[in-house]
Motif scaffolding. Structure first.
Motif: not given
Lengths: 185, 519
Positions: B434, B436-438, B440-441, B509-511, B513-514
């Motif tokens: 969570y 990690y995704s946050k 980047y995104l 990767t972030a996308v 995960i999202h």
């Protein structure tokens, strides 16, 4: 369609007293770990409102622990309860990392994984789990839920930030807004 | 009071009797019992009870046979031999023509009944044993024997008066079938039906009531006397019990199978031996390793109207399976279809996966062509050498289906190993993912929520179409220049250069995960 036994959590009733945590620890003689934990979240719609949720293993419909365990120690019973066989556990902790609910815990005393087993021995005797039995406000209860309903269960509507891809077998009773009554005249 | 041969036969379990010739309609009485065939004739009405093969073989001798059929004191022949009787057809037809009843009694201890002088009665305490024998011998064999003995055809009809089975002499059967046509026509009108009976034909319908729920019908000749009707009544009672027991047995088997399937997919067996042994009960060889497929069906409304749609699809795959020439086990489970494909050939992992994907492709194609309005997705779990891990494979197939349907929108078949990064992500703490995704995104999500910019959706399509601008713009229904503009803004907001593989991989990767967390 089969029905599974699930925990039902009423967000209106939980007061964060943690009796469920203590009752479980007392019943199983656990020290330093909790099979059940009460978490507190801030409501997404109303920041002032705080939600207390008593969570343990959700006995998911698609339990990630089952396929992640290299020893194949997790089993899902016919009534939906996911149980762990600790005798063959090597303490690799893969399940601990994979479970989105942190249900499996590492027991430092046994060097093995430990998790909520829905008090199966009590269930088999027709009794309720010890946490449900001791919940003072009645926030925790158990019920039978159709697997189709579990599949389509939307936990997001209850404003809980929990993962849904494992299809957690729980029933959340959403927090209701309070009503104000005015006297007539 | 004398006891007739027919009354005595009624007291012997039906399965122990084999009627070699028909029984006379009139009751047959006898005074003596003879156990051997002598040169002289009998002096009083006698029942010949043969218990040895040597005596039995004498019936094949022409002279002896003629002597017996001419002896008006011979009332019947009982053969108490368990094995096949060595009587020639020629001799039997001779006895049949002369109306000499010949009956084989399988159990020698039952022969004592023919010595009884008192009126015997049918003992219900032997009903369990009788039913067991009835089931072992088969109700068809018993009904065929009784049809010969009573000289009547038997027609079995289902609840809708459709013919299930028939037995009897050909000419009599034709008459019975003519009666059946009229019976169906007039069955609701008792008076007319009666006239049909009386005038045109000679048959009668006997109801076979099974547990008060199902009512079958047996049609037999109407010209039967009381003792014959009693025999038919016994046959009907045993047939009803037989069907009731069969149904209970089938239900029980189904319940056992359900439990086994549940254990196979959710539960690990204590040992492989237990699993393999239980599998053999259903004719499945689980000793060898299998691929596990989960077929998810999105049925159209038309298909949903038919309650049996899932079973029909399974039957379709079963028929296709013969063409595929593969060992496939298939069954419905929780509104999905689960398929086990045997694969024990020594080959590389990629070849094994390729073979599984090929079979899945053929099955998906077959299903789609048969039900074009329905959508089918197939998830495939990992192949394990030890089939005791099929429960893991089942969970993997379901995970592959879930993630695959979100990420590979146009694909229909998802193998667990195709998930790649998504599979790896299931091993990592949700909080770490969570965060990690946050990282980047978050700026893109904020912009999407506030301005409806669809940056995350654009990035997803960009990754899915390997960054080919024309494909991505087509998928998103936007002009290529609009897409380029969006990508530029994404680069500005995230600080990631999409052309640099290292940086792009992190964002990808972030996308992933999202979208996996949005499930």
């Amino acid at each position: 369609m089969t029905a599974h036994i699930v925990f039902s959590i009423d967000l209106n009733r939980c007061i964060n007293c943690k009796t469920c945590e203590m009752a479980c620890n007392d019943h199983y003689g656990l020290m330093g770990i909790h099979r059940r934990n009460v978490f507190t979240y801030e409501s997404e719609s109303d920041e002032k409102q705080r939600l207390h949720v008593s969570m343990s293993c959700n006995h998911c419909l698609n339990p990630v622990c089952v396929y992640i365990c290299p020893e194949n120690n997790f089993q899902k019973r016919g009534d939906g309860i996911v149980i762990h066989e600790p005798s063959r556990c090597k303490g690799c902790k893969l399940c601990i990392n994979a479970c989105p609910f942190h249900a499996p815990k590492f027991n430092p005393k046994t060097n093995r994984v430990d998790k909520c087993n829905f008090c199966v021995e009590r269930i088999d005797q027709g009794l309720r789990p010890i946490c449900v039995e001791n919940c003072t406000t009645g926030a925790l209860s158990i019920m039978m839920l159709d697997t189709n309903e579990i599949e389509s269960n939307s936990l997001k509507s209850a404003e809980l930030p929990i993962a849904g891809y494992t299809k957690p077998s729980i029933n959340i009773l959403k927090k209701q807004q309070g009503y104000t009554f005015f006297r007539e005249g | 009071m004398k006891v007739s041969l027919q009354d005595l036969l009624y007291c012997i379990p039906l399965y122990q009797l084999t009627f070699l010739t028909s029984l006379p309609k009139n009751q047959v009485y006898y005074d003596n019992i003879a156990t051997s065939i002598e040169d002289k004739r009998f002096e009083s009405p006698t029942l010949l009870v043969i218990q040895s093969s040597e005596e039995c073989l004498k019936l094949n001798q022409k002279e002896r046979a003629h002597q017996l059929i001419q002896d008006h004191h011979l009332m019947g022949i009982i053969i108490g031999i368990h094995t096949t009787i060595p009587i020639l057809d020629e001799a039997l037809s001779l006895f049949q023509q002369c109306r000499v009843p010949i009956i084989q009694v399988e159990n020698a201890s039952a022969l004592t009944i023919f010595q009884q002088k008192n009126n015997p009665h049918y003992s219900f305490c032997q009903i369990s044993m009788e039913l067991n024998g009835f089931m072992n011998k088969g109700f068809m064999n018993i009904a065929a024997g009784l049809s010969l003995a009573l000289e009547t055809p038997f027609l079995y009809l289902n609840e809708h008066d459709e013919l299930l089975w028939q037995v009897g002499p050909e000419a009599e059967l034709q008459k019975a079938l003519c009666f059946l046509k009229l019976y169906k026509k007039f069955r609701n009108n008792a008076l007319q039906a009666r006239s049909v009976n009386d005038e045109a034909h000679s048959f009668e319908a006997y109801p076979i009531n099974i547990a008060g729920q199902i009512s079958l019908t047996l049609i037999a000749s109407v010209h039967l006397v009381d003792w014959q009707k009693k025999m038919i009544d016994k046959l009907i009672g045993l047939t009803a019990l037989f069907f009731q027991t069969e149904e209970m047995f089938r239900e029980q088997q189904e319940r056992f199978k359900e439990h086994f399937l549940y254990d196979l997919l959710y539960h690990k067996f204590e040992s492989k031996k237990v699993m393999v042994t239980q599998g053999k009960v259903w004719g499945w060889n689980l000793e060898k390793p299998h691929h596990l497929f989960v077929i998810n069906v999105h049925p159209s409304n038309d298909v949903m109207e038919n309650m049996e749609w899932l079973d029909e699809m399974i039957v379709h795959i079963e028929t296709e399976k013969q063409e595929l020439n593969e060992n496939i086990i298939i069954f419905p489970f929780q509104d999905q279809i689960v398929m086990l494909l045997e694969d024990s050939l020594p080959r590389s992992q990629s070849e094994r996966k390729g073979a599984a994907l090929e079979i899945a492709g053929q099955i998906e194609k077959g299903l789609t062509s048969k039900w074009p309005d329905c959508q089918f997705w197939i998830g495939i779990g990992k192949w394990y050498q030890d089939s005791i891990n099929l429960n893991k494979s089942y969970q993997e197939a379901k995970i592959a289906l879930q993630f695959g349907q979100v990420w590979f929108e146009k694909k229909r078949i998802f193998h667990m190993s195709d998930l790649g990064l998504l599979y790896l992500l299931t091993h990592v703490h949700r909080e770490i993912l969570y965060d990690y995704s946050k990282e980047y995104l978050s700026s893109l999500i904020e912009s999407d929520e506030e301005n409806g910019t669809e940056y995350v959706k654009t990035l997803k399509a960009f990754i899915q179409h390997q960054g080919i601008i024309t494909d991505v713009s087509e998928a998103l229904f936007v002009h290529p220049n609009t897409l380029r503009n969006r990508l530029k803004k994404i680069e500005n907001l995230t600080g990631v250069d999409l052309q640099k593989p290292e940086e792009f991989m992190n964002l990808m990767t972030a996308v992933k995960i999202h979208f996996s967390m949005s499930l």
